[in-house]
Design a protein around this motif. Structure first.
Motif, PDB file in Angstrom:
ATOM      1  N   LYS A  27      29.225  16.022  49.285  1.00 25.33           N
ATOM      2  CA  LYS A  27      29.894  15.726  50.557  1.00 25.33           C
ATOM      3  C   LYS A  27      31.049  14.775  50.322  1.00 25.33           C
ATOM      4  N   TYR A  28      32.186  15.089  50.940  1.00 23.90           N
ATOM      5  CA  TYR A  28      33.369  14.236  50.900  1.00 23.90           C
ATOM      6  C   TYR A  28      33.624  13.691  52.303  1.00 23.90           C
ATOM      7  N   LEU A  29      33.695  12.370  52.407  1.00 22.48           N
ATOM      8  CA  LEU A  29      33.968  11.697  53.675  1.00 22.48           C
ATOM      9  C   LEU A  29      35.085  10.680  53.474  1.00 22.48           C
ATOM     10  N   PRO A  30      35.760  10.288  54.551  1.00 22.82           N
ATOM     11  CA  PRO A  30      36.764   9.233  54.416  1.00 22.82           C
ATOM     12  C   PRO A  30      36.111   7.917  54.011  1.00 22.82           C
ATOM     13  N   ASP A  31      36.804   7.181  53.176  1.00 23.30           N
ATOM     14  CA  ASP A  31      36.391   5.836  52.786  1.00 23.30           C
ATOM     15  C   ASP A  31      37.636   4.972  52.924  1.00 23.30           C
ATOM     16  N   HIS A  32      37.689   4.180  53.968  1.00 24.59           N
ATOM     17  CA  HIS A  32      38.895   3.419  54.277  1.00 24.59           C
ATOM     18  C   HIS A  32      39.217   2.359  53.226  1.00 24.59           C
ATOM     19  N   SER A  35      42.026   4.649  49.086  1.00 25.53           N
ATOM     20  CA  SER A  35      43.195   5.389  49.586  1.00 25.53           C
ATOM     21  C   SER A  35      43.262   6.823  49.060  1.00 25.53           C
ATOM     22  N   LYS A  36      42.431   7.166  48.086  1.00 22.09           N
ATOM     23  CA  LYS A  36      42.429   8.521  47.523  1.00 22.09           C
ATOM     24  C   LYS A  36      41.263   9.361  48.042  1.00 22.09           C
ATOM     25  N   SER A  37      40.598   8.865  49.100  1.00 22.27           N
ATOM     26  CA  SER A  37      39.508   9.633  49.700  1.00 22.27           C
ATOM     27  C   SER A  37      40.066  10.550  50.794  1.00 22.27           C
ATOM     28  N   LEU A  38      39.229  11.418  51.291  1.00 19.83           N
ATOM     29  CA  LEU A  38      39.578  12.322  52.381  1.00 19.83           C
ATOM     30  C   LEU A  38      40.116  11.517  53.562  1.00 19.83           C
ATOM     31  N   ILE A  39      41.195  11.999  54.181  1.00 16.84           N
ATOM     32  CA  ILE A  39      41.870  11.225  55.236  1.00 16.84           C
ATOM     33  C   ILE A  39      41.098  11.218  56.563  1.00 16.84           C
ATOM     34  N   SER A  40      40.344  12.278  56.838  1.00 12.19           N
ATOM     35  CA  SER A  40      39.596  12.378  58.094  1.00 12.19           C
ATOM     36  C   SER A  40      38.348  13.219  57.880  1.00 12.19           C
ATOM     37  N   ASP A  41      37.305  12.965  58.654  1.00 13.61           N
ATOM     38  CA  ASP A  41      36.086  13.775  58.544  1.00 13.61           C
ATOM     39  C   ASP A  41      36.098  14.963  59.503  1.00 13.61           C
ATOM     40  N   TRP A  55      43.716  22.922  50.018  1.00 16.75           N
ATOM     41  CA  TRP A  55      44.530  22.318  51.077  1.00 16.75           C
ATOM     42  C   TRP A  55      43.630  22.158  52.291  1.00 16.75           C
ATOM     43  N   ILE A  56      43.642  20.962  52.880  1.00 18.14           N
ATOM     44  CA  ILE A  56      42.727  20.627  53.974  1.00 18.14           C
ATOM     45  C   ILE A  56      43.527  20.105  55.159  1.00 18.14           C
ATOM     46  N   ALA A  57      43.480  20.822  56.279  1.00 23.90           N
ATOM     47  CA  ALA A  57      44.105  20.345  57.517  1.00 23.90           C
ATOM     48  C   ALA A  57      43.029  19.604  58.300  1.00 23.90           C
ATOM     49  N   THR A  58      43.314  18.337  58.617  1.00 24.82           N
ATOM     50  CA  THR A  58      42.354  17.511  59.343  1.00 24.82           C
ATOM     51  C   THR A  58      43.024  16.945  60.590  1.00 24.82           C
TER      52      THR A  58
END
Length: 92
Positions: A27-32, A35-41, A55-58
């Motif tokens: 699982k990939y989730l944002p980690d504030h 800065s190199k983590s997923l931008i949004s869940d 490519w991920i549109a969030t």
């Protein structure tokens, strides 16, 4: 993907990668703090290009996960520009 594994995006559930061989999820989730983590869940659309980059549109913007990579690259473009990428030869 080319190995038969599955990328699954969900609203408020992040990005999940299912490996068929081991029957396991990553699982990939944002980690504030990263800065190199997923931008949004909140995932709207997933596209694999010919080089197997994801490519991920969030709701928070567009991310790209390079093939074999673990760091997300944040693309500073809106959803409309992302959809225009679908017309390029690079994306199938």
């Amino acid at each position: 993907d080319q190995s038969g594994n599955l990328w699954i995006g969900s609203g408020n559930g992040g990005l999940n990668y299912f490996t068929v061989k081991t029957k396991s999820f990553k699982k990939y989730l944002p980690d504030h703090k990263n800065s190199k983590s997923l931008i949004s869940d909140d995932i709207n659309c997933l596209v694999l290009d010919q080089e197997q980059n994801l490519w991920i549109a969030t709701e928070g913007g567009i991310d790209m996960l390079p093939f074999g990579g673990k760091d997300f690259q944040h693309i500073q473009k809106g959803k409309i520009e992302f959809l225009s990428l679908l017309n390029e030869e690079k994306i199938r």
